[in-house]
Scaffold this motif. Sequence first.
Motif, PDB file in Angstrom:
ATOM      1  N   GLU A   6     -44.259  74.898  63.184  1.00  0.00           N
ATOM      2  CA  GLU A   6     -44.757  75.111  61.763  1.00  0.00           C
ATOM      3  C   GLU A   6     -45.779  75.911  61.500  1.00  0.00           C
ATOM      4  N   ASP A   7     -46.673  76.292  62.597  1.00  0.00           N
ATOM      5  CA  ASP A   7     -47.748  77.119  62.581  1.00  0.00           C
ATOM      6  C   ASP A   7     -47.024  78.739  62.265  1.00  0.00           C
ATOM      7  N   PHE A   8     -45.992  78.879  62.962  1.00  0.00           N
ATOM      8  CA  PHE A   8     -45.443  80.230  63.032  1.00  0.00           C
ATOM      9  C   PHE A   8     -44.860  80.387  61.526  1.00  0.00           C
ATOM     10  N   GLU A   9     -44.324  79.442  61.018  1.00  0.00           N
ATOM     11  CA  GLU A   9     -43.877  79.490  59.675  1.00  0.00           C
ATOM     12  C   GLU A   9     -45.017  79.708  58.485  1.00  0.00           C
ATOM     13  N   LYS A  10     -46.025  79.030  58.964  1.00  0.00           N
ATOM     14  CA  LYS A  10     -47.253  79.283  57.842  1.00  0.00           C
ATOM     15  C   LYS A  10     -47.648  80.940  58.112  1.00  0.00           C
ATOM     16  N   GLY A  11     -47.635  81.363  59.132  1.00  0.00           N
ATOM     17  CA  GLY A  11     -47.904  82.757  59.209  1.00  0.00           C
ATOM     18  C   GLY A  11     -46.941  83.604  58.545  1.00  0.00           C
ATOM     19  N   VAL A  12     -45.480  83.463  58.734  1.00  0.00           N
ATOM     20  CA  VAL A  12     -44.557  84.176  58.127  1.00  0.00           C
ATOM     21  C   VAL A  12     -44.792  84.080  56.480  1.00  0.00           C
ATOM     22  N   GLU A  13     -45.071  82.745  55.900  1.00  0.00           N
ATOM     23  CA  GLU A  13     -45.387  82.812  54.682  1.00  0.00           C
ATOM     24  C   GLU A  13     -46.417  83.532  54.133  1.00  0.00           C
ATOM     25  N   MET A  14     -47.392  83.753  54.914  1.00  0.00           N
ATOM     26  CA  MET A  14     -48.821  84.476  54.635  1.00  0.00           C
ATOM     27  C   MET A  14     -48.327  85.955  54.848  1.00  0.00           C
ATOM     28  N   GLY A  15     -47.264  86.357  55.320  1.00  0.00           N
ATOM     29  CA  GLY A  15     -46.837  87.709  55.558  1.00  0.00           C
ATOM     30  C   GLY A  15     -47.709  88.445  56.784  1.00  0.00           C
TER      31      GLY A  15
END
Length: 610
Positions: A467-476
């Motif tokens: 979930e944290d990796f996905e947040k990082g992806v969303e933030m670019g």
Amino acid sequence: MKKIISYVLILSMIATMLVGCGQTNNEMDKQNNEVNEEVPSTSETVKFKAGTYVGEAEGMKGPIKVEVTVAEEKITDVKVLEHVDSERLFNFANESIPAAIVENQSIAVDVVAGATMSSIGIINAVKDALSQTGVDLELLNVKKEKPALVKGEDEYYDVVVAGAGASGLSAAIELGKNEDLNILVLEKMPFTGGSLALSGGLFWTGNGSKYVTEESFTPESLLEWFEMRSETEANAPLVKHIAEIAGETFDYLIDNGAPWDVDSVTETYPDSGIYRFETKRGATLTKFRDDAAGNQAAEFLYNFAKEKGAEIRIDSKVTSLVVEDNVVKGVNVEDSEKEYTVYAKKVILATGGFGNNPKLLKELDPDSATKWPFLAAGSTGDGIEMTRELGVEIVGNGVMAYEALTPKMGYKGEVGSLVWVPELIVNKEGKRFVDETGQSTDIALQTYLQTDDISFGIHDSQGDRVEDFEKGVEMGLIYKADTLEELAEKIGINKENFLATVEKYNATVSNGTEDEFGSILSQMKPPTEAPFYAVPIRACIIGTMPGLKVNENCQVIGANGEPIENLFAAGELMFGNIFNRVYPATGTAVALAIYTGRIAGETANNQIVK
């Protein structure tokens, strides 16, 4: 008898000061200029559309939302509704900025040193709200002039400590064991705690501590360990002195209520006999490296120093030493209203490092001048600059470094802490270069030596941080791909080498064979399940090593090779006497700050009572 003066937390607004925790000096100067650009005063009347408005702007870690209430001709209230910044530092900005805007009827107010990004975020959010009122913002962008500093009366104390971080507060606690001493601690920032308050708070000990049940280090083994990690000789008498008092000092603090969790003990470096402890808060927050963990320890040291009788002043910068015939007699001080001299029998410099001083970085460790500073805002090398005229030798080389995701996040938070998660790290050539299960400080050092000063942590969709990796992806900030081939293309590394590296790494784990870089087999994480993630990793500065040369009692050594009378140094200001090249292990900075603070305080007291 002691002077015990209550500590009053007054946030004076300080402009154009260096900011820590990931903001570069050029960025800070640019944003300060944007916020506080002075505009000629005008006689035009300010007019608002009366009401309450909500504004939003970016802070240190994310958006800040404010509510601004205006009458037809004045701002009546500013209130922060939401923020995600570090609670401790944000509070200093929040206690000052909104009130200053209302009091001055201006958006050209000074930021709070050490909370610059939060300050700027509040100011810009207020601007956003006010832009909805129909007012001409330029009419509110007039800076109020500060009165000139006045000359204050001379003061007299037994001991003056410059700096209220871990080492300065530790020195005050030790001095406070003598109830007849008058002790003054001067801190230039609007808050105490220094680097400790922003750290994870880990603290190591051994050699007789009743809280360490395993066989721990001896003076000889601790010296051997430091020299092994530094690949050079250390100040042997000083290291042995530290080892001799380490266990006793740790136990004394714990027995007096210190917040380190005695059940959280782990060995900080394999086979070192050095055991580290989390703070009680840190033991529950290690996943995201929450900066409140060290703050808990900083608050304890501050309260304990006060309890032991120290007077502590904030917003009080020691600008220079008072020296007569090479004998230190006291310090010159500036606060928000006056400048004055404090005469003292002994002066202890605990002013920290210089990671936020580009000039000193270029001079004392030029290889680190381009690394991201992620440290306390007060780390500007004051102690080094103040002792220049005394000819004090600067010893040591290198900086303390950790992995970082961005200059602002560093290694903290849900996304920033992802730099710690992958156990497969490659460079732009697609090759491994370090033991990923080893010390974070070694990974940071080796990362800085790679092409473009960058590496990439590789992880797959297994584990509890997806979930944290996905947040990082969303933030670019984090890369994601369905195949390893695609991932290599996205991050711009050598695909052929990368695929061969992953294949070899995975085979090592599946076959149970010895790893070529010495990684611990049980901790290796082979990327096998899509999607795959890549975390860009760079090195950030969390502290500096070069510092004042001292003897085994933390007395500062002068140009003649002898101790300068009445002058001591403790903490990061003298770390270069103990370790070099690489930060040895987590918990070292806090431990050495507290231990050397105690040594300086004890020696100063012994000299006074003789």
